[in-house]
Scaffold this motif. Structure first.
Motif, PDB file in Angstrom:
ATOM      1  N   GLU A   1     -34.456  63.119  12.694  1.00  0.00           N
ATOM      2  CA  GLU A   1     -34.469  64.521  13.129  1.00  0.00           C
ATOM      3  C   GLU A   1     -34.532  64.616  14.652  1.00  0.00           C
ATOM      4  O   GLU A   1     -33.881  65.471  15.266  1.00  0.00           O
ATOM      5  CB  GLU A   1     -35.647  65.254  12.494  1.00  0.00           C
ATOM      6  CG  GLU A   1     -35.467  65.493  10.997  1.00  0.00           C
ATOM      7  CD  GLU A   1     -36.702  66.126  10.357  1.00  0.00           C
ATOM      8  OE1 GLU A   1     -37.719  66.294  11.082  1.00  0.00           O
ATOM      9  OE2 GLU A   1     -36.654  66.434   9.156  1.00  0.00           O
ATOM     10  N   GLN A   2     -35.312  63.738  15.267  1.00  0.00           N
ATOM     11  CA  GLN A   2     -35.403  63.725  16.736  1.00  0.00           C
ATOM     12  C   GLN A   2     -34.057  63.355  17.352  1.00  0.00           C
ATOM     13  O   GLN A   2     -33.639  63.937  18.356  1.00  0.00           O
ATOM     14  CB  GLN A   2     -36.484  62.740  17.186  1.00  0.00           C
ATOM     15  CG  GLN A   2     -37.896  63.225  16.934  1.00  0.00           C
ATOM     16  CD  GLN A   2     -38.939  62.195  17.353  1.00  0.00           C
ATOM     17  OE1 GLN A   2     -38.616  61.049  17.644  1.00  0.00           O
ATOM     18  NE2 GLN A   2     -40.193  62.614  17.382  1.00  0.00           N
ATOM     19  N   GLU A   3     -33.381  62.382  16.755  1.00  0.00           N
ATOM     20  CA  GLU A   3     -32.078  61.959  17.273  1.00  0.00           C
ATOM     21  C   GLU A   3     -31.040  63.072  17.133  1.00  0.00           C
ATOM     22  O   GLU A   3     -30.220  63.281  18.027  1.00  0.00           O
ATOM     23  CB  GLU A   3     -31.617  60.694  16.539  1.00  0.00           C
ATOM     24  CG  GLU A   3     -32.429  59.455  16.897  1.00  0.00           C
ATOM     25  CD  GLU A   3     -32.063  58.242  16.064  1.00  0.00           C
ATOM     26  OE1 GLU A   3     -31.130  58.353  15.233  1.00  0.00           O
ATOM     27  OE2 GLU A   3     -32.711  57.189  16.227  1.00  0.00           O
ATOM     28  N   LYS A   4     -31.088  63.811  16.008  1.00  0.00           N
ATOM     29  CA  LYS A   4     -30.172  64.937  15.820  1.00  0.00           C
ATOM     30  C   LYS A   4     -30.455  66.034  16.851  1.00  0.00           C
ATOM     31  O   LYS A   4     -29.541  66.635  17.410  1.00  0.00           O
ATOM     32  CB  LYS A   4     -30.324  65.504  14.410  1.00  0.00           C
ATOM     33  CG  LYS A   4     -29.695  64.631  13.331  1.00  0.00           C
ATOM     34  CD  LYS A   4     -29.881  65.266  11.969  1.00  0.00           C
ATOM     35  CE  LYS A   4     -29.234  64.389  10.875  1.00  0.00           C
ATOM     36  NZ  LYS A   4     -29.455  64.968   9.519  1.00  0.00           N
ATOM     37  N   GLY A   5     -31.747  66.267  17.107  1.00  0.00           N
ATOM     38  CA  GLY A   5     -32.148  67.257  18.088  1.00  0.00           C
ATOM     39  C   GLY A   5     -31.664  66.918  19.484  1.00  0.00           C
ATOM     40  O   GLY A   5     -31.208  67.772  20.231  1.00  0.00           O
ATOM     41  N   GLU A   6     -31.701  65.636  19.816  1.00  0.00           N
ATOM     42  CA  GLU A   6     -31.234  65.197  21.135  1.00  0.00           C
ATOM     43  C   GLU A   6     -29.724  65.377  21.258  1.00  0.00           C
ATOM     44  O   GLU A   6     -29.214  65.750  22.309  1.00  0.00           O
ATOM     45  CB  GLU A   6     -31.598  63.717  21.340  1.00  0.00           C
ATOM     46  CG  GLU A   6     -33.100  63.518  21.551  1.00  0.00           C
ATOM     47  CD  GLU A   6     -33.467  62.046  21.564  1.00  0.00           C
ATOM     48  OE1 GLU A   6     -32.541  61.211  21.451  1.00  0.00           O
ATOM     49  OE2 GLU A   6     -34.669  61.732  21.669  1.00  0.00           O
TER      50      GLU A   6
END
Length: 433
Positions: free
Chosen positions: A424-429
Protein backbone atom coordinates in the motif's frame (compact mmCIF):
# COMPACT_ATOMS: atom_id res chain seq x y z
CA UNK A 1 5.95 6.88 21.50
CA UNK A 2 5.15 3.16 21.12
CA UNK A 3 5.89 0.45 23.66
CA UNK A 4 9.12 -0.71 21.96
CA UNK A 5 10.52 2.82 21.92
CA UNK A 6 9.74 3.22 25.61
CA UNK A 7 11.42 -0.08 26.52
CA UNK A 8 14.47 0.72 24.38
CA UNK A 9 14.94 4.10 26.07
CA UNK A 10 14.99 2.41 29.47
CA UNK A 11 17.18 -0.54 28.49
CA UNK A 12 19.71 1.18 26.24
CA UNK A 13 21.73 2.85 29.05
CA UNK A 14 21.88 -0.45 30.97
CA UNK A 15 22.88 -2.39 27.86
CA UNK A 16 25.58 0.16 27.03
CA UNK A 17 27.03 -0.06 30.54
CA UNK A 18 27.17 -3.86 30.35
CA UNK A 19 28.61 -3.84 26.84
CA UNK A 20 31.29 -1.25 27.71
CA UNK A 21 32.34 -2.64 31.09
CA UNK A 22 36.07 -3.23 30.61
CA UNK A 23 36.31 -6.58 32.40
CA UNK A 24 33.35 -8.05 30.53
CA UNK A 25 34.72 -6.67 27.27
CA UNK A 26 38.09 -8.30 27.98
CA UNK A 27 36.43 -11.66 28.65
CA UNK A 28 34.32 -11.44 25.50
CA UNK A 29 37.19 -10.31 23.25
CA UNK A 30 39.61 -12.77 24.78
CA UNK A 31 37.33 -15.75 24.21
CA UNK A 32 36.55 -14.65 20.67
CA UNK A 33 40.29 -14.40 19.98
CA UNK A 34 40.85 -18.09 20.65
CA UNK A 35 38.15 -19.15 18.18
CA UNK A 36 40.72 -20.25 15.56
CA UNK A 37 42.21 -22.69 18.07
CA UNK A 38 38.91 -24.21 19.13
CA UNK A 39 37.60 -24.43 15.56
CA UNK A 40 40.76 -26.09 14.22
CA UNK A 41 40.82 -28.43 17.21
CA UNK A 42 37.20 -29.37 16.52
CA UNK A 43 38.06 -30.30 12.95
CA UNK A 44 40.42 -32.96 14.26
CA UNK A 45 37.56 -34.41 16.30
CA UNK A 46 35.55 -34.57 13.07
CA UNK A 47 38.51 -36.15 11.26
CA UNK A 48 38.65 -38.92 13.87
CA UNK A 49 34.93 -39.68 13.52
CA UNK A 50 34.07 -39.67 9.82
CA UNK A 51 31.08 -41.99 9.11
CA UNK A 52 32.85 -44.09 6.46
CA UNK A 53 32.86 -47.87 6.53
CA UNK A 54 36.30 -49.16 7.47
CA UNK A 55 37.58 -45.67 8.28
CA UNK A 56 38.07 -46.39 12.00
CA UNK A 57 40.25 -49.40 11.23
CA UNK A 58 42.23 -47.40 8.65
CA UNK A 59 43.14 -44.61 11.08
CA UNK A 60 43.59 -46.85 14.14
CA UNK A 61 47.43 -46.75 13.94
CA UNK A 62 47.36 -42.94 13.79
CA UNK A 63 44.69 -42.15 16.41
CA UNK A 64 47.18 -41.12 19.07
CA UNK A 65 48.98 -38.74 16.71
CA UNK A 66 45.72 -37.33 15.32
CA UNK A 67 44.52 -36.62 18.85
CA UNK A 68 47.47 -34.32 19.58
CA UNK A 69 46.17 -31.18 17.78
CA UNK A 70 42.91 -31.42 19.72
CA UNK A 71 44.72 -31.73 23.06
CA UNK A 72 46.98 -28.76 22.34
CA UNK A 73 44.17 -26.50 21.11
CA UNK A 74 40.88 -27.30 22.82
CA UNK A 75 42.67 -29.18 25.60
CA UNK A 76 44.64 -26.06 26.61
CA UNK A 77 41.97 -23.46 25.89
CA UNK A 78 41.98 -22.09 29.47
CA UNK A 79 45.66 -21.23 29.19
CA UNK A 80 45.17 -19.46 25.86
CA UNK A 81 42.08 -17.67 27.18
CA UNK A 82 44.02 -16.41 30.20
CA UNK A 83 46.60 -14.81 27.90
CA UNK A 84 44.12 -13.16 25.53
CA UNK A 85 41.80 -11.93 28.30
CA UNK A 86 44.74 -10.53 30.24
CA UNK A 87 46.09 -8.85 27.11
CA UNK A 88 42.78 -7.15 26.33
CA UNK A 89 42.25 -6.00 29.90
CA UNK A 90 45.83 -4.71 30.10
CA UNK A 91 45.31 -2.80 26.85
CA UNK A 92 42.18 -1.15 28.24
CA UNK A 93 44.33 0.18 31.11
CA UNK A 94 47.12 1.16 28.68
CA UNK A 95 49.41 -1.44 30.22
CA UNK A 96 51.86 -3.58 28.28
CA UNK A 97 49.76 -6.23 26.49
CA UNK A 98 52.45 -8.91 26.49
CA UNK A 99 53.23 -8.54 30.19
CA UNK A 100 49.51 -8.57 31.03
CA UNK A 101 49.05 -11.79 29.05
CA UNK A 102 52.07 -13.52 30.54
CA UNK A 103 51.08 -12.64 34.10
CA UNK A 104 47.64 -14.09 33.44
CA UNK A 105 49.12 -17.30 32.05
CA UNK A 106 51.47 -17.54 35.01
CA UNK A 107 48.60 -17.22 37.48
CA UNK A 108 46.63 -19.90 35.63
CA UNK A 109 49.56 -22.33 35.62
CA UNK A 110 50.23 -21.73 39.32
CA UNK A 111 46.76 -23.08 40.10
CA UNK A 112 47.65 -26.43 38.51
CA UNK A 113 49.06 -29.06 40.85
CA UNK A 114 51.94 -30.95 39.16
CA UNK A 115 51.84 -34.74 39.33
CA UNK A 116 54.75 -37.02 40.12
CA UNK A 117 55.23 -39.86 37.65
CA UNK A 118 57.49 -42.87 37.88
CA UNK A 119 59.32 -44.16 34.85
CA UNK A 120 57.05 -45.77 32.29
CA UNK A 121 55.64 -45.29 28.81
CA UNK A 122 53.34 -42.69 27.28
CA UNK A 123 50.20 -43.31 25.19
CA UNK A 124 52.33 -43.84 22.07
CA UNK A 125 54.48 -46.44 23.80
CA UNK A 126 57.54 -44.23 24.16
CA UNK A 127 59.61 -44.46 27.32
CA UNK A 128 59.29 -41.51 29.70
CA UNK A 129 61.49 -40.54 32.60
CA UNK A 130 60.08 -40.15 36.06
CA UNK A 131 59.53 -36.61 37.30
CA UNK A 132 57.00 -33.83 37.77
CA UNK A 133 54.55 -33.15 34.94
CA UNK A 134 51.81 -30.61 34.39
CA UNK A 135 48.46 -32.31 33.67
CA UNK A 136 46.56 -30.65 30.85
CA UNK A 137 43.07 -31.52 32.13
CA UNK A 138 42.83 -28.49 34.48
CA UNK A 139 43.86 -26.28 31.55
CA UNK A 140 40.99 -27.42 29.36
CA UNK A 141 37.33 -26.45 29.52
CA UNK A 142 36.92 -27.29 33.21
CA UNK A 143 39.47 -24.65 34.21
CA UNK A 144 38.03 -21.82 32.12
CA UNK A 145 36.38 -19.82 34.89
CA UNK A 146 39.42 -20.07 37.14
CA UNK A 147 41.56 -18.84 34.22
CA UNK A 148 39.23 -15.88 33.71
CA UNK A 149 39.46 -14.87 37.38
CA UNK A 150 43.23 -15.40 37.34
CA UNK A 151 43.60 -13.15 34.29
CA UNK A 152 41.47 -10.36 35.74
CA UNK A 153 43.19 -10.43 39.13
CA UNK A 154 46.69 -10.57 37.63
CA UNK A 155 46.12 -7.52 35.48
CA UNK A 156 44.58 -5.63 38.39
CA UNK A 157 47.71 -6.39 40.42
CA UNK A 158 49.83 -5.15 37.52
CA UNK A 159 47.74 -1.96 37.29
CA UNK A 160 47.97 -1.40 41.06
CA UNK A 161 51.77 -1.60 41.04
CA UNK A 162 51.89 0.83 38.13
CA UNK A 163 49.58 3.35 39.78
CA UNK A 164 51.45 3.14 43.10
CA UNK A 165 54.79 3.23 41.26
CA UNK A 166 55.83 -0.07 42.85
CA UNK A 167 58.29 -0.91 40.13
CA UNK A 168 61.98 -1.10 39.43
CA UNK A 169 62.94 1.76 37.14
CA UNK A 170 65.93 1.48 34.85
CA UNK A 171 68.15 4.46 33.93
CA UNK A 172 67.34 6.52 30.86
CA UNK A 173 68.77 5.12 27.68
CA UNK A 174 67.85 1.54 28.52
CA UNK A 175 65.80 -0.02 25.68
CA UNK A 176 62.05 0.15 26.39
CA UNK A 177 61.70 -3.65 26.24
CA UNK A 178 64.31 -4.07 28.97
CA UNK A 179 62.76 -1.30 31.07
CA UNK A 180 59.29 -2.86 30.81
CA UNK A 181 60.68 -6.26 31.80
CA UNK A 182 62.23 -4.88 35.00
CA UNK A 183 59.07 -2.88 35.72
CA UNK A 184 57.15 -6.16 35.71
CA UNK A 185 59.34 -7.84 38.34
CA UNK A 186 57.29 -6.80 41.38
CA UNK A 187 53.86 -7.53 39.88
CA UNK A 188 55.21 -10.92 38.81
CA UNK A 189 56.32 -11.62 42.38
CA UNK A 190 52.93 -10.55 43.76
CA UNK A 191 51.08 -12.77 41.26
CA UNK A 192 53.27 -15.74 42.15
CA UNK A 193 52.67 -15.30 45.88
CA UNK A 194 48.92 -14.77 45.49
CA UNK A 195 48.29 -17.88 43.40
CA UNK A 196 51.12 -20.17 44.57
CA UNK A 197 50.76 -20.04 48.37
CA UNK A 198 47.01 -20.79 48.69
CA UNK A 199 47.12 -23.62 46.12
CA UNK A 200 50.33 -25.37 47.09
CA UNK A 201 50.50 -24.77 50.85
CA UNK A 202 46.82 -24.68 51.85
CA UNK A 203 45.41 -26.87 49.04
CA UNK A 204 42.91 -24.15 48.13
CA UNK A 205 41.54 -24.96 44.69
CA UNK A 206 39.95 -21.85 43.20
CA UNK A 207 38.59 -23.83 40.27
CA UNK A 208 36.67 -26.21 42.56
CA UNK A 209 35.18 -23.27 44.45
CA UNK A 210 34.10 -21.56 41.23
CA UNK A 211 32.66 -24.76 39.75
CA UNK A 212 30.59 -25.26 42.91
CA UNK A 213 29.45 -21.62 42.96
CA UNK A 214 28.42 -21.33 39.31
CA UNK A 215 27.19 -24.88 38.71
CA UNK A 216 23.52 -23.90 39.19
CA UNK A 217 23.87 -21.08 36.64
CA UNK A 218 25.81 -23.31 34.23
CA UNK A 219 23.15 -26.01 34.46
CA UNK A 220 20.45 -23.41 33.94
CA UNK A 221 22.06 -21.79 30.88
CA UNK A 222 23.83 -24.62 29.07
CA UNK A 223 22.86 -27.94 30.62
CA UNK A 224 19.48 -29.54 30.06
CA UNK A 225 17.17 -26.90 31.54
CA UNK A 226 14.56 -26.00 28.92
CA UNK A 227 13.50 -22.85 30.77
CA UNK A 228 17.11 -21.63 30.69
CA UNK A 229 17.28 -22.21 26.93
CA UNK A 230 14.04 -20.29 26.40
CA UNK A 231 15.14 -17.37 28.57
CA UNK A 232 18.47 -17.15 26.71
CA UNK A 233 16.74 -16.95 23.34
CA UNK A 234 14.11 -14.54 24.58
CA UNK A 235 16.53 -11.92 25.84
CA UNK A 236 18.91 -12.15 22.87
CA UNK A 237 16.02 -11.59 20.45
CA UNK A 238 14.36 -8.87 22.54
CA UNK A 239 17.58 -6.84 22.64
CA UNK A 240 17.98 -7.18 18.86
CA UNK A 241 14.34 -6.17 18.29
CA UNK A 242 15.07 -3.02 20.28
CA UNK A 243 18.08 -2.21 18.12
CA UNK A 244 20.59 -3.38 20.74
CA UNK A 245 23.15 -6.02 19.74
CA UNK A 246 21.89 -8.91 21.85
CA UNK A 247 25.06 -10.95 21.63
CA UNK A 248 27.22 -7.94 22.50
CA UNK A 249 25.18 -7.33 25.67
CA UNK A 250 24.72 -10.93 26.82
CA UNK A 251 27.86 -12.39 25.23
CA UNK A 252 30.30 -11.39 27.99
CA UNK A 253 28.01 -13.07 30.54
CA UNK A 254 26.92 -16.20 28.69
CA UNK A 255 29.79 -16.88 26.27
CA UNK A 256 32.09 -18.42 28.92
CA UNK A 257 29.28 -20.87 29.72
CA UNK A 258 28.70 -21.61 26.03
CA UNK A 259 32.39 -22.19 25.37
CA UNK A 260 32.81 -24.37 28.42
CA UNK A 261 29.71 -26.41 27.51
CA UNK A 262 30.72 -27.25 23.93
CA UNK A 263 34.35 -27.91 24.86
CA UNK A 264 33.30 -30.12 27.78
CA UNK A 265 31.15 -32.10 25.34
CA UNK A 266 34.06 -32.23 22.87
CA UNK A 267 36.54 -33.50 25.45
CA UNK A 268 34.18 -36.20 26.73
CA UNK A 269 33.36 -37.28 23.18
CA UNK A 270 37.07 -37.38 22.31
CA UNK A 271 37.60 -39.59 25.35
CA UNK A 272 35.07 -42.13 24.08
CA UNK A 273 31.68 -41.02 25.46
CA UNK A 274 28.71 -41.43 23.12
CA UNK A 275 27.37 -38.17 21.67
CA UNK A 276 23.95 -39.17 23.03
CA UNK A 277 25.30 -39.26 26.60
CA UNK A 278 27.06 -35.88 26.61
CA UNK A 279 25.98 -33.56 29.45
CA UNK A 280 25.13 -30.28 27.69
CA UNK A 281 22.20 -29.73 25.32
CA UNK A 282 22.16 -25.94 25.17
CA UNK A 283 25.44 -25.07 23.53
CA UNK A 284 25.84 -22.10 21.20
CA UNK A 285 25.87 -24.52 18.27
CA UNK A 286 22.42 -25.82 19.29
CA UNK A 287 21.05 -22.31 18.83
CA UNK A 288 23.02 -21.59 15.65
CA UNK A 289 21.79 -24.53 13.60
CA UNK A 290 18.22 -24.74 14.88
CA UNK A 291 16.88 -21.81 16.91
CA UNK A 292 18.74 -19.10 14.99
CA UNK A 293 18.94 -20.56 11.48
CA UNK A 294 20.04 -17.74 9.21
CA UNK A 295 20.96 -15.54 12.17
CA UNK A 296 19.21 -14.26 15.30
CA UNK A 297 15.46 -14.66 15.01
CA UNK A 298 15.81 -17.55 12.50
CA UNK A 299 15.31 -14.97 9.76
CA UNK A 300 16.27 -17.27 6.88
CA UNK A 301 12.61 -18.27 6.63
CA UNK A 302 11.56 -14.62 6.52
CA UNK A 303 14.12 -13.90 3.78
CA UNK A 304 12.67 -16.74 1.67
CA UNK A 305 9.19 -15.26 2.10
CA UNK A 306 10.54 -11.86 1.08
CA UNK A 307 11.91 -13.34 -2.16
CA UNK A 308 8.37 -14.16 -3.29
CA UNK A 309 6.75 -11.00 -1.97
CA UNK A 310 4.34 -8.80 -3.92
CA UNK A 311 6.24 -5.83 -2.54
CA UNK A 312 9.04 -4.75 -4.86
CA UNK A 313 11.16 -3.56 -1.94
CA UNK A 314 10.75 -6.74 0.12
CA UNK A 315 11.40 -8.92 -2.93
CA UNK A 316 14.62 -7.05 -3.70
CA UNK A 317 15.65 -7.15 -0.03
CA UNK A 318 15.03 -10.91 0.02
CA UNK A 319 17.26 -11.44 -3.03
CA UNK A 320 20.02 -9.35 -1.47
CA UNK A 321 19.72 -11.06 1.93
CA UNK A 322 19.45 -14.72 0.90
CA UNK A 323 23.17 -15.39 0.40
CA UNK A 324 24.28 -13.79 3.69
CA UNK A 325 21.32 -15.53 5.38
CA UNK A 326 22.42 -18.97 4.19
CA UNK A 327 25.73 -18.27 5.94
CA UNK A 328 23.95 -17.05 9.11
CA UNK A 329 24.53 -13.33 8.60
CA UNK A 330 21.28 -11.40 8.90
CA UNK A 331 22.08 -7.75 9.60
CA UNK A 332 20.78 -6.83 6.08
CA UNK A 333 17.29 -8.11 6.87
CA UNK A 334 17.25 -6.96 10.52
CA UNK A 335 18.09 -3.37 9.65
CA UNK A 336 16.90 -3.32 6.05
CA UNK A 337 13.31 -4.41 6.68
CA UNK A 338 13.60 -3.15 9.45
CA UNK A 339 12.78 -5.68 12.16
CA UNK A 340 14.25 -3.29 14.74
CA UNK A 341 11.46 -1.30 16.41
CA UNK A 342 8.90 -3.06 14.22
CA UNK A 343 6.21 -4.50 16.54
CA UNK A 344 4.62 -6.57 13.76
CA UNK A 345 7.77 -8.52 12.89
CA UNK A 346 9.32 -8.39 16.36
CA UNK A 347 6.69 -10.87 17.59
CA UNK A 348 7.70 -13.78 15.28
CA UNK A 349 11.35 -12.69 15.52
CA UNK A 350 11.19 -13.49 19.25
CA UNK A 351 8.72 -16.37 19.06
CA UNK A 352 10.32 -18.49 16.30
CA UNK A 353 13.65 -19.22 18.08
CA UNK A 354 11.77 -20.16 21.27
CA UNK A 355 9.50 -22.62 19.41
CA UNK A 356 12.49 -24.13 17.59
CA UNK A 357 14.37 -24.43 20.88
CA UNK A 358 11.48 -26.34 22.46
CA UNK A 359 11.07 -28.67 19.45
CA UNK A 360 14.72 -29.65 19.20
CA UNK A 361 15.05 -29.91 22.99
CA UNK A 362 12.22 -32.47 23.07
CA UNK A 363 13.80 -34.55 20.31
CA UNK A 364 17.21 -34.39 22.03
CA UNK A 365 15.80 -35.14 25.50
CA UNK A 366 14.02 -38.21 24.06
CA UNK A 367 17.48 -39.38 22.91
CA UNK A 368 16.42 -39.37 19.26
CA UNK A 369 19.39 -37.17 18.33
CA UNK A 370 22.76 -36.55 20.02
CA UNK A 371 24.11 -33.43 21.69
CA UNK A 372 26.54 -31.11 19.93
CA UNK A 373 30.20 -32.02 20.31
CA UNK A 374 32.36 -29.85 18.01
CA UNK A 375 32.68 -26.15 17.30
CA UNK A 376 32.80 -25.36 13.57
CA UNK A 377 32.60 -21.77 12.25
CA UNK A 378 29.20 -20.12 12.77
CA UNK A 379 29.01 -19.28 9.05
CA UNK A 380 28.54 -22.90 7.94
CA UNK A 381 25.01 -23.34 6.49
CA UNK A 382 22.64 -24.97 8.97
CA UNK A 383 22.23 -28.45 7.39
CA UNK A 384 26.00 -28.97 7.22
CA UNK A 385 26.55 -27.41 10.63
CA UNK A 386 23.98 -29.73 12.22
CA UNK A 387 25.55 -32.81 10.61
CA UNK A 388 29.09 -31.91 11.61
CA UNK A 389 28.27 -30.99 15.21
CA UNK A 390 26.05 -34.04 15.84
CA UNK A 391 28.51 -36.73 14.74
CA UNK A 392 26.77 -37.05 11.34
CA UNK A 393 23.34 -37.86 12.76
CA UNK A 394 20.49 -37.98 10.21
CA UNK A 395 17.80 -36.98 12.73
CA UNK A 396 19.77 -33.82 13.48
CA UNK A 397 19.78 -33.03 9.76
CA UNK A 398 16.03 -33.65 9.50
CA UNK A 399 15.37 -31.33 12.46
CA UNK A 400 17.03 -28.47 10.56
CA UNK A 401 14.35 -28.71 7.89
CA UNK A 402 11.59 -29.21 10.46
CA UNK A 403 12.68 -25.99 12.20
CA UNK A 404 12.87 -24.17 8.87
CA UNK A 405 9.29 -25.06 7.90
CA UNK A 406 8.04 -24.29 11.41
CA UNK A 407 9.74 -20.90 11.11
CA UNK A 408 8.04 -20.34 7.75
CA UNK A 409 4.66 -21.17 9.22
CA UNK A 410 5.05 -18.78 12.16
CA UNK A 411 6.48 -15.92 10.11
CA UNK A 412 3.93 -16.25 7.28
CA UNK A 413 0.85 -14.49 8.78
CA UNK A 414 2.98 -11.64 10.15
CA UNK A 415 4.80 -11.37 6.83
CA UNK A 416 1.48 -11.11 4.92
CA UNK A 417 0.28 -8.31 7.19
CA UNK A 418 3.58 -6.46 6.84
CA UNK A 419 3.62 -7.08 3.09
CA UNK A 420 0.12 -5.58 2.74
CA UNK A 421 1.25 -2.41 4.51
CA UNK A 422 4.39 -2.23 2.36
CA UNK A 423 2.48 -2.74 -0.92
CA UNK A 424 0.00 0.00 0.00
CA UNK A 425 2.88 2.37 0.78
CA UNK A 426 4.50 1.60 -2.57
CA UNK A 427 1.21 2.24 -4.40
CA UNK A 428 0.84 5.52 -2.52
CA UNK A 429 4.32 6.61 -3.56
CA UNK A 430 3.52 5.83 -7.20
CA UNK A 431 0.31 7.87 -7.03
CA UNK A 432 2.20 10.78 -5.46
CA UNK A 433 4.80 10.70 -8.20
Amino acid sequence: MNVLDSIAIKLLPIANKIGQQRHLQAVRNGLISILPLTIVGSFFTILLNLPITGYADFIAPYVTALDVPFRFTVGLMSLYAAFTIGSYLGSSYKLDKTTSGFLSMLATLLMVMPVNLVEGVDAAGNAIAGGRYIPITPLGSQGLFAAIIAALLSVEIYRFTKEKKLEIKMPEGVPPVVGESFAALLPTLFVVLLFWIPRHFFQFNLNDVLVFAISPLKTFLTGNNLFGGIITQFFICVFWALGIHGHAVLGPIIRPFWDQAILENAELFQNGMSAFDLPNIFTEQFYQWYAQMGGTGATLALVVLFMFSKSKYLKQLGKLSILPGIFNINEPVIFGTPIVMNPLLAIPFILVPIVNTILVYIVTALNLMPKMMVKPPFSIPAPFGALITSNWNIVALIMVFVCFFVSLAIYYPFFKMFEKIQVEQEKGELVTE
